[in-house]
Design a protein around this motif. Structure first.
Motif, short mmCIF file in Angstrom:
data_model
loop_
_atom_site.label_atom_id
_atom_site.label_comp_id
_atom_site.label_asym_id
_atom_site.label_seq_id
_atom_site.Cartn_x
_atom_site.Cartn_y
_atom_site.Cartn_z
N ALA B 70 43.61 -11.52 48.01
CA ALA B 70 42.54 -12.31 47.39
C ALA B 70 42.58 -12.18 45.88
CB ALA B 70 41.19 -11.88 47.95
N LEU B 71 43.62 -12.70 45.28
CA LEU B 71 43.73 -12.67 43.82
C LEU B 71 43.39 -14.04 43.28
CD1 LEU B 71 47.05 -10.68 43.32
CD2 LEU B 71 44.76 -9.83 43.68
N VAL B 72 42.62 -14.06 42.21
CA VAL B 72 42.18 -15.35 41.67
C VAL B 72 42.44 -15.40 40.17
CG1 VAL B 72 40.37 -15.56 43.42
CG2 VAL B 72 39.83 -14.55 41.20
N ASP B 73 42.41 -16.61 39.65
CA ASP B 73 42.40 -16.81 38.21
C ASP B 73 40.94 -16.91 37.77
OD1 ASP B 73 45.28 -19.06 37.65
OD2 ASP B 73 45.14 -16.92 38.07
N VAL B 74 40.62 -16.25 36.66
CA VAL B 74 39.26 -16.35 36.13
C VAL B 74 39.33 -17.16 34.84
CG1 VAL B 74 37.31 -15.08 35.18
CG2 VAL B 74 38.57 -14.15 37.12
N LEU B 75 38.52 -18.17 34.74
CA LEU B 75 38.48 -18.97 33.53
C LEU B 75 37.27 -18.54 32.74
CD1 LEU B 75 40.18 -20.66 35.61
CD2 LEU B 75 39.55 -22.63 34.25
N GLY B 76 37.52 -17.92 31.59
CA GLY B 76 36.39 -17.41 30.84
C GLY B 76 36.59 -17.62 29.35
N PRO B 77 35.75 -16.97 28.56
CA PRO B 77 35.85 -17.13 27.11
C PRO B 77 37.18 -16.63 26.55
CG PRO B 77 34.28 -15.40 27.69
CD PRO B 77 34.66 -16.08 28.96
N ASP B 78 37.86 -15.76 27.28
CA ASP B 78 39.15 -15.28 26.83
C ASP B 78 40.29 -16.13 27.33
OD1 ASP B 78 37.99 -11.93 27.30
OD2 ASP B 78 38.09 -13.12 25.46
N GLY B 79 39.97 -17.30 27.85
CA GLY B 79 41.04 -18.13 28.39
C GLY B 79 41.21 -17.86 29.86
N ARG B 80 42.37 -18.16 30.36
CA ARG B 80 42.64 -18.00 31.78
C ARG B 80 43.18 -16.60 32.03
NH1 ARG B 80 43.99 -21.15 36.43
NH2 ARG B 80 43.30 -23.02 35.32
N GLU B 81 42.53 -15.90 32.94
CA GLU B 81 42.95 -14.54 33.25
C GLU B 81 43.46 -14.52 34.68
OE1 GLU B 81 39.97 -11.88 31.83
OE2 GLU B 81 40.66 -10.43 33.31
N PRO B 82 44.73 -14.23 34.89
CA PRO B 82 45.30 -14.34 36.23
C PRO B 82 45.16 -13.07 37.04
CG PRO B 82 47.04 -13.90 34.65
CD PRO B 82 45.74 -13.89 33.88
N ASN B 83 45.39 -13.20 38.34
CA ASN B 83 45.60 -12.05 39.23
C ASN B 83 44.43 -11.09 39.30
OD1 ASN B 83 48.18 -13.12 39.49
ND2 ASN B 83 49.05 -11.74 37.98
N ARG B 84 43.20 -11.58 39.19
CA ARG B 84 42.07 -10.66 39.31
C ARG B 84 41.74 -10.50 40.80
NH1 ARG B 84 38.48 -9.75 35.33
NH2 ARG B 84 37.92 -8.05 36.70
N PRO B 85 41.69 -9.26 41.29
CA PRO B 85 41.30 -9.12 42.70
C PRO B 85 39.84 -9.51 42.86
CG PRO B 85 42.33 -7.11 41.82
CD PRO B 85 42.05 -7.99 40.66
N ALA B 86 39.59 -10.41 43.79
CA ALA B 86 38.21 -10.84 44.03
C ALA B 86 37.35 -9.68 44.50
CB ALA B 86 38.20 -11.96 45.06
N THR B 87 38.00 -8.68 45.07
CA THR B 87 37.27 -7.56 45.65
C THR B 87 36.68 -6.62 44.61
OG1 THR B 87 39.40 -6.46 45.81
CG2 THR B 87 38.58 -7.52 47.80
N THR B 88 37.16 -6.70 43.38
CA THR B 88 36.61 -5.82 42.34
C THR B 88 36.01 -6.62 41.20
OG1 THR B 88 38.73 -5.69 41.21
CG2 THR B 88 38.25 -3.97 42.81
N LEU B 89 35.97 -7.93 41.34
CA LEU B 89 35.46 -8.78 40.28
C LEU B 89 33.95 -8.92 40.42
CD1 LEU B 89 36.13 -10.72 37.95
CD2 LEU B 89 36.55 -12.49 39.64
N PRO B 90 33.17 -8.35 39.50
CA PRO B 90 31.71 -8.44 39.66
C PRO B 90 31.26 -9.88 39.44
CG PRO B 90 32.30 -7.06 37.75
CD PRO B 90 33.56 -7.63 38.29
#
Lengths: 436, 979, 95
Positions: B70-90
């Motif tokens: 369950a790895l996702v890309d996070v789109l945030g103020p720092d741009g696109r952040e890849p490979n974030r485990p959904a299980t530890t993403l608050p």
């Protein structure tokens, strides 16, 4: 097992040694339809015999390539490669996979470009896809004096008909959009490109050479440590292992990182200190970097593997170490340099870090040479440049063993050069291995 | 079949604080305290990604950083952040996330067509093909492979305000890693002795396994409160110790909570470098998967993870889950699900009988003992299971989730980094680490001690042992709170794989199957390290945490060896991936290296100087903003015609004092220094031990036992170190003191025919006439009223003086000199002009002193001492350093005066166009002579005087015919400097 | 990461020091032959084990330290002044 003596060559025709068969898309499809049960061992795992004509200590890239060329170029198949562990887990399995021939000294350009030419045909020769990928190596520079040095280097290469190009800033940015030209402490002024430089899949090199050497009749002996070098007066007689003594006419040492230990067994010392070089890989991401890139203002070089991870590294840790693990300050240094060059990497995660132990030589250049012990040949001193030199190093070492004289392109790599004052010091740093 | 959903309250979620977020464009809602994974499950989302190679549908497998799928890309103020485990993403308000590695969408991914040809793409298939035709690898195959590779996408441009990171240094007596039962107990035990303790927990809050068992709630809360009251104990959540470096040094990645991040100026992570006397590893154990066909279908999850989702977030992984287990410990999930009122489809236990199975049955749960799941059916989610009984026969079971547990392996990554031996423990069917007592201890499940009470007692015992070792009075370690008893357990039966039809995965991210492991063995890659590299098992972002041992077991079975003999592939740093920014720290970008500024930096800048970085120094290059030679030559011409002033404060200056100072310098320098009279300077030739030129510079004798050495700017630290080493290691009997005074003195060169007049105006009490103050004189003097020094040395080749004053008085002297020189048109000149002047004169810089040139190469052989030892004397006599074919210093001028010279051009003769005879090191348009002049290093240069060679720069497409001449092209008799 | 107990400054990180090689070598006397100088400059035992070596405290007192360190485990056995007669411990079995 039947043996045929042909002159002084011993050829095994052994059902067990039957080659793993040809690799091709057609075979892959055929095997795919039948559950892949038809594949067999890539190389034969031999047991040591009592005697060989040539024993090569070290089952890494240099040792395996030497054995392969001995068998296929020089017709000497009575060869054993011995490693204290499984083959290919030393520096050949730990490097950052870069190949290039952009050196200063004409002798080095000649040698490393010969290697590059051998890389270019290697896969078909070995029938093993080592993924030789010549996407280009780009060196950045940040001062005018650096530009001058690269100009000299590139001109020297071009004199020898080796490819080298100068790139202005805009061209650098077009080639590597990730690079921040202006905002670092040392803005990028331009770069020098060797289009034929690139990367190779390192594990495949060891396995490919092992498979081909084994098919050509070389004995590959794993998990067999050399504990002593047997000598009679000033001549080598063979090696001692936990599985018994092995006699040999020629013993070749190819154990980068541990060359001094083996030389110590033979009673002489080398102009080498062992140091750790760290390497890192990031999490895999979709393609962002095509070329191999070297930063000119800090310890950092990087490429993106075919799996998507950014493979990068920096400088040596700076003190003698056999630890094969890295120290924290250098890791921080490398990351800081990388982030300065490519701020977009900020959120990319560094996944793994490892180290290799290297022979750092007293002039930063390798050694392929006879030694004080007659019949003992040494291939060592590669510093952090051994991987790209595997084909040429193997060929040159095989030449030295087979013909008894140095390969013309490697004659400058002899051990006597230090006492004779013919050191090959690319960067002019002097007899300080920890500085090279 | 309902799938996952939120069924109640959780320990960490706040039901009254909803949070809006997006996943793949879909607007969803979760609760504060959720992770992305728990929120997705709460919304019934099971499909979250596609696997690396086969693009198979993948779901959420774990509840922690060991997540493979369950790895996702996070789109945030720092741009696109890849490979974030959904299980530890608050989860936070407005979080925007996207699934990875699929196109055009998660539900319809073209890449999944690869499954049709999956049988032709086993592990290592690429080594066997893609070799023909020769051109195709680079033009066709590789680009396609590279495009398919990688998981997330990295945003290419950094934003204007990239999030900074911080590096913090900590010291502690004991570093405890993991705040579960063992860690909390140990922290309490050690804290009460007064030891400084740091307790780091990778999760958002302490507790570990105690959070999953409601009986332990009181203990955990009480202990955490007690720890909060101990000022010598620091508990840091969200902090993972990622690296162990020996000598008690550890690196930890602390992730700041969103609130903390705002409070600390946007910092997202801290790299904590912790120095501790002892380490206590209470990292617990990580649950293993079982390899059976279809174990990758979304909805197949680790049993412990399902328990975590239920307890922490109130989320049930399924409405009708089945369980596939081999230990009593894993039944905790079963009982908790039952207690929550979830209708369990059934339990499949490989063991013929167990206490836990009996208890489950007593709760009305269907249990099949002596059975295994041999296949999961369903593509996007679990639908049905095929169960095989060990006694024979098969049944089917409908379920919407399968919660599996193959056992628990000690989390020993840090121990591995420290070189700990790992011993096989039959009871847990796993390897447990053995740590060197000088480094620390391992306690609890991290060393195979199962059960929360056992772990707590183990942790307390370890604390006592460490306290004693460090000399802290051991307090009574009796726990103040009741420790709930561990249930009696039937031992675990190792279960690694179930053979059957279909792909059974050992590595869920890299798509490595049991068949791949067997193929590796068949092809001879049978050592676990070879198997790993060949199949890429364990090389994904999760580093094989939940499946590594399973792969080894499959390999062991193929080899006919026990798992304990096959072992695990070496675990490498980092325990968890850390962002580049965190590892890099704050010294990046403009702060990558310090800026060393000259005392007069501001003056130079105000005067319009362009600066260049020479190492760390910023030096004025030319006093003009435009590029090109005009301004440079103007400055140089002014020096030759009248007078100019330049700031050379960055030169290295080393003060040498003591009774043996002269003797020591005689040893350091290749030319004579003991004979240097007081009040004189001399050009010093310093060699390395191997006979090469190390540095040149001017050394002045200020007193009988007092010398001042100058070095080039670039080499100042190298020379200082060289001298310190020689003094302390080789000449310890010399009574000499060395001091680096580079920063203490500002120094200016005033050069040109009118320079004497200018200097005389500011130097009081000093007769500067040629008789009284000849070339190479040195003296103390009052300069503009400041006690300083005057040296009559010349780099430019004109009559010149160098003036030094303490750096604080730099501006005063500089201003005075400018005023004194106004009548003569004095103007400052920069490095480029200085370079032009010195090249014409044949003086050398690092371009010629490149570390590969000897004194003889540079034409200085006559200056070497004939008697007496000095550094480099012997090795300079090696035949290779005396060969007439060596590159020797020469001057070059183009025959055609209108042509330019190029630094780095190679020198050749037409008969041998590919043989380099040397190269041009420095060049400049001349201000005195017509056209360009340059210096070069040329093979046998001195023998080629007067000859013509070709200077070629293929890089620039330039070719010039040049004449070889003496490098001293102007005033070779030195009449100007001696005027 | 090494932490070195400088006799003058106390326990400091390795980043404050520069390594300067094998300290068991002595510069030959000035009347020795060229071969001896070459040997001392270039040849090293390069031991995997306890190693006598030089470190210069460039970020501190700028004194030269003589250190006995194990080149595999990095354990530091002794730190002293350049003229201290430090001895290398008996070789433990390789880890």
């Amino acid at each position: 097992m039947r043996r045929q003596r042909t002159g002084d060559r011993l050829i095994h025709t052994n059902a067990q040694r039957a080659a793993s068969g040809r690799y091709s898309a057609a075979r892959l499809i055929l095997e795919g339809l039948t559950g892949h049960r038809g594949w067999s061992r890539a190389w034969h795992k031999a047991s040591p015999r009592q005697r060989y004509r040539v024993v090569i200590v070290g089952g890494g890239g240099q040792g395996l390539a030497t054995a392969y060329y001995l068998a296929t170029e020089f017709g000497i198949r009575d060869v054993a490669v011995i490693d204290k562990g499984p083959i290919g887990l030393g520096n050949v399995g730990r490097n950052t996979t870069i190949i290039r021939s952009n050196y200063f000294r004409p002798e080095n350009v000649g040698f490393y470009d010969y290697s590059l030419q051998l890389w270019e045909g290697l896969e078909r020769r070995l029938n093993f896809n080592a993924m030789v990928s010549q996407r280009g190596t780009l060196n950045l520079f940040h001062t005018e004096s650096q530009r001058d040095l690269f100009t000299r280097r590139a001109n020297g290469m071009r004199l020898l008909s080796v490819d080298a190009l100068a790139l202005e800033r805009d061209a650098v940015k077009a080639l590597v959009p990730l690079v921040d030209l202006d905002n670092g402490r040392y803005p990028v002024l331009g770069g020098f490109l060797q289009p034929r430089g690139g990367t190779v899949r390192h594990d495949a090199v060891a396995w490919g050479y092992a498979r081909a050497a084994s098919a050509a009749g070389v004995d590959i002996i794993e998990e067999c440590e050399v504990t002593a070098i047997r000598r009679e007066g000033n001549a080598v007689r063979g090696v001692q292992t936990p599985r018994g003594p092995i006699e040999a006419d020629v013993v070749c040492l190819a154990v980068a990182g541990h060359s001094s230990q083996l030389a110590g067994m033979a009673g002489f010392r080398l102009p080498i200190e062992t140091h750790v070089l760290q390497a890192f890989v990031s999490e895999p991401v979709k393609p962002v970097l095509d070329v191999v890139l070297t930063y000119g203002a800090g310890h950092f070089y990087v490429s993106q593997s075919d799996k998507g991870g950014l493979v990068f590294g920096g400088g040596i840790d700076g003190y003698n170490s056999y630890g094969q693990r890295g120290t924290l300050p250098m890791a921080e240094d490398v990351a800081a340099a990388g982030l300065t060059l490519m701020p977009a990497l900020a959120r990319l995660r560094v996944l793994r870090q490892w180290g290799g132990v290297m022979d750092m030589s007293m002039d930063g250049s390798p050694i392929i040479s006879r030694t004080p012990l007659s019949g003992l040949i040494i291939n060592c001193g590669w510093c952090y440049g051994g991987f790209k030199a595997i084909p040429a190093g193997g060929m040159a070492t095989a030449h030295l063993i087979a013909r008894g004289e140095a390969h013309p392109l490697a004659a400058h790599l002899d051990l006597e050069r230090f006492a004779a004052g013919r050191t090959i010091d690319e960067r002019g740093l002097g007899p300080f291995p920890y500085a090279h | 079949m309902s799938g996952p959903s939120r069924i109640g309250a959780g320990l960490w979620t706040r039901p009254d604080e909803p949070v809006e977020f997006r996943f793949d464009g879909q607007a969803l809602r979760g609760l504060r305290g959720d992770t992305l994974a728990s929120a997705l499950l709460a919304n019934g989302v099971q499909l979250v990604g596609r696997s690396f190679k086969y693009h198979r549908p993948r779901g959420i497998v774990t509840a922690g950083p060991e997540e493979p799928c369950a790895l996702v890309d996070v789109l945030g103020p720092d741009g696109r952040e890849p490979n974030r485990p959904a299980t530890t993403l608050p989860l936070r308000e407005g979080l925007i996330t996207e699934s990875q590695n699929r196109w055009p969408s998660l539900h319809f991914d073209v890449g999944s067509l690869g499954n049709l040809v999956a049988r032709f793409l086993p592990a290592g298939f690429y080594y066997k093909t893609f070799m023909a035709p020769g051109w195709a690898w680079e033009r066709l195959y590789e680009p396609a492979i590279r495009r398919a590779a990688g998981l997330g996408r990295l945003g290419l441009t950094a934003t204007d305000h990239p999030s900074p990171a911080e590096t913090v240094h900590d010291h502690a007596d004991v570093l405890i890693v993991g705040a579960g039962a063992a860690g909390l107990a140990a922290a309490h035990g050690l804290g009460r002795t007064g030891a400084r303790v740091m307790l780091l927990e990778q999760d958002a809050a302490p507790g570990g396994g105690t959070l999953l068992d409601r009986r332990w709630q009181a203990w955990q809360q009480g202990l955490s409160a007690a720890l909060a009251g101990l000022h010598n104990v620091r508990c840091l959540p969200r902090s993972c110790v990622v690296g162990a470096y020996g000598h008690g040094v550890y690196a930890a990645l602390e992730t700041l909570s969103p609130e903390e991040s705002i409070a600390f100026g946007g910092i997202r992570e801290r790299l904590r470098i912790i120095r501790a006397r002892r380490l206590l590893l209470t990292t617990g154990a990580i649950e293993r998967l079982i390899a059976f066909p279809g174990n990758d279908v979304p909805g197949v999850m680790l049993a412990g993870a399902a328990l975590a989702y239920l307890r922490r977030y109130g989320v049930a992984a399924g409405g009708h889950p089945a369980f596939f287990l081999n230990s009593d410990e894993a039944y905790q999930t079963v009982f908790e699900f039952a207690a929550a009122g979830i209708a369990c489809a059934g339990v499949i236990d490989v063991r013929p009988e167990s206490r836990a199975a009996d208890h489950a049955r007593s709760l009305g749960i269907r249990v099949q003992c002596g059975a295994m799941v041999e296949r999961v059916e369903g593509a996007r989610s679990v639908r049905r299971l095929r169960i095989a009984s060990l006694a024979g026969g098969a049944t089917a079971l409908e379920a919407d989730a399968l919660l599996m547990s193959g056992g628990y392996s000690p989390a020993s990554a840090l121990a591995s980094q420290l070189g700990a031996k790992h011993l096989w423990q039959e009871s847990i069917a796993a390897f447990a680490p053995l740590l060197d007592p000088h480094i620390g201890r391992v306690a609890g499940a991290a060393r195979g001690r199962c059960g929360l009470k056992v772990a707590a007692l183990d942790g307390a015992a370890a604390a006592e042992s460490i306290a004693a070792e460090l000399g802290f009075a051991a307090g009574a370690v009796s726990p103040a709170w009741e420790l709930p008893a561990d249930a009696e357990q039937t031992p675990l039966t190792p279960l690694w794989e179930v053979r059957g039809r279909g792909k059974a995965f050992v590595d869920l991210q890299n798509d490595v199957t049991t068949a791949d492991v067997r193929l590796a063995h068949r092809e001879g890659y049978e050592h676990v390290e070879h198997m790993k590299r060949y199949t890429t098992h364990g090389m994904a972002t999760d580093q094989g945490r939940i499946g590594g041992l399973v792969g080894s077991a499959v390999l062991a079975q193929a080899r006919g060896l026990p798992v304990s003999e096959v072992g695990l592939a070496k675990i490498r740093p980092y325990v968890q991936p850390l962002p580049f920014a965190a590892l890099a720290g704050p010294e990046t970008g403009q702060h990558f290296k310090p800026r060393r500024r000259l005392p007069l930096h501001d003056w130079h800048e105000a005067a319009g100087a362009s600066f260049v970085s020479i190492g760390l120094w910023l030096r004025p290059l030319v006093y003009a903003r435009e590029t090109g030679w005009d301004a440079v030559l103007r400055e140089a011409r002014a020096v030759r015609r009248s007078v100019g002033i330049t700031d050379v404060s960055s030169l290295g200056k080393i003060d040498v004092q003591g009774p043996d100072a002269a003797r020591f310098l005689d040893y350091i320098y290749a030319n004579n220094f003991a004979t240097l009279p007081v009040g004189r300077a001399r050009y010093g030739i310093m060699l390395r031990e191997d006979g090469m030129m190390l540095d040149d510079g001017t050394t002045s004798r200020l007193g009988a036992e007092h010398f001042l050495i100058t070095t080039t700017t670039a080499n100042s630290s190298v020379v200082l170190e060289h001298m310190e080493f020689q003094l302390q290691a080789v000449c310890p009997h010399h009574d000499v003191l060395l001091s680096d005074v580079s920063d203490q003195w500002a120094q200016f060169a005033i050069a040109g025919p009118r320079s004497r007049e200018v200097v005389a105006s500011v130097a009081s009490g000093l007769d500067l006439s040629n008789a009284a103050f000849p070339f190479m004189a040195a003296s103390a003097a009052l300069l503009a009223g400041v006690a300083g020094r005057v040296f009559r040395i010349s780099f430019s080749g004109e009559l010149a003086f160098e003036l030094a004053v303490p750096a604080a008085h730099a501006l005063r002297l500089w201003t005075a000199l400018l005023a004194a020189g106004q009548a003569f048109g004095i103007a400052p000149y920069g490095l480029d002009a200085l370079n032009t002047l010195r090249i014409e004169k044949g003086h050398l810089t690092g371009a010629e002193l490149n570390g590969n040139t000897t004194a003889d190469d540079l034409g200085m052989e006559r200056m070497l001492k004939s008697k007496g030892d000095f550094v480099g004397r012997m090795l300079a006599q090696r035949p290779g350093l005396r060969s007439p074919e060596r590159l020797q210093l020469v001057g070059v001028r183009p025959i055609d005066r209108s042509q330019r010279l190029r630094n780095g051009a190679q020198l050749i003769v037409p008969e041998a166009p590919s043989r380099s005879l040397g190269y041009i090191t420095s060049s400049t348009p001349s201000v005195e002579l017509e056209g360009w002049v340059g210096l070069a290093l040329l093979a046998g240069g001195r023998e080629r005087m007067g000859k013509h060679l070709i200077a070629t720069s293929p890089i620039h497409g330039e070719t010039t015919t040049v004449a070889i001449l003496s490098p001293h092209m102007i005033d070779p008799e030195n009449s100007r400097v001696r005027a | 990461m090494l932490r070195i107990e400088c006799p003058w400054c106390g326990l400091r990180d390795e980043t404050e020091f520069h390594y300067r090689g094998d300290a068991s070598l002595r510069r030959p006397d000035s009347d020795a032959r060229l071969a001896e100088f070459c040997t001392q400059t270039y040849l090293r035992e390069n031991r995997r084990g306890w190693h006598l070596e030089w470190w210069l405290h460039v970020g501190g007192c700028r004194r030269l330290l003589k250190i006995v360190r194990h080149t595999d485990t990095h354990e530091i056995h002794a730190v002293g002044h350049p003229q201290d007669p430090l001895t290398v411990p008996m070789e433990a079995p390789a880890p």
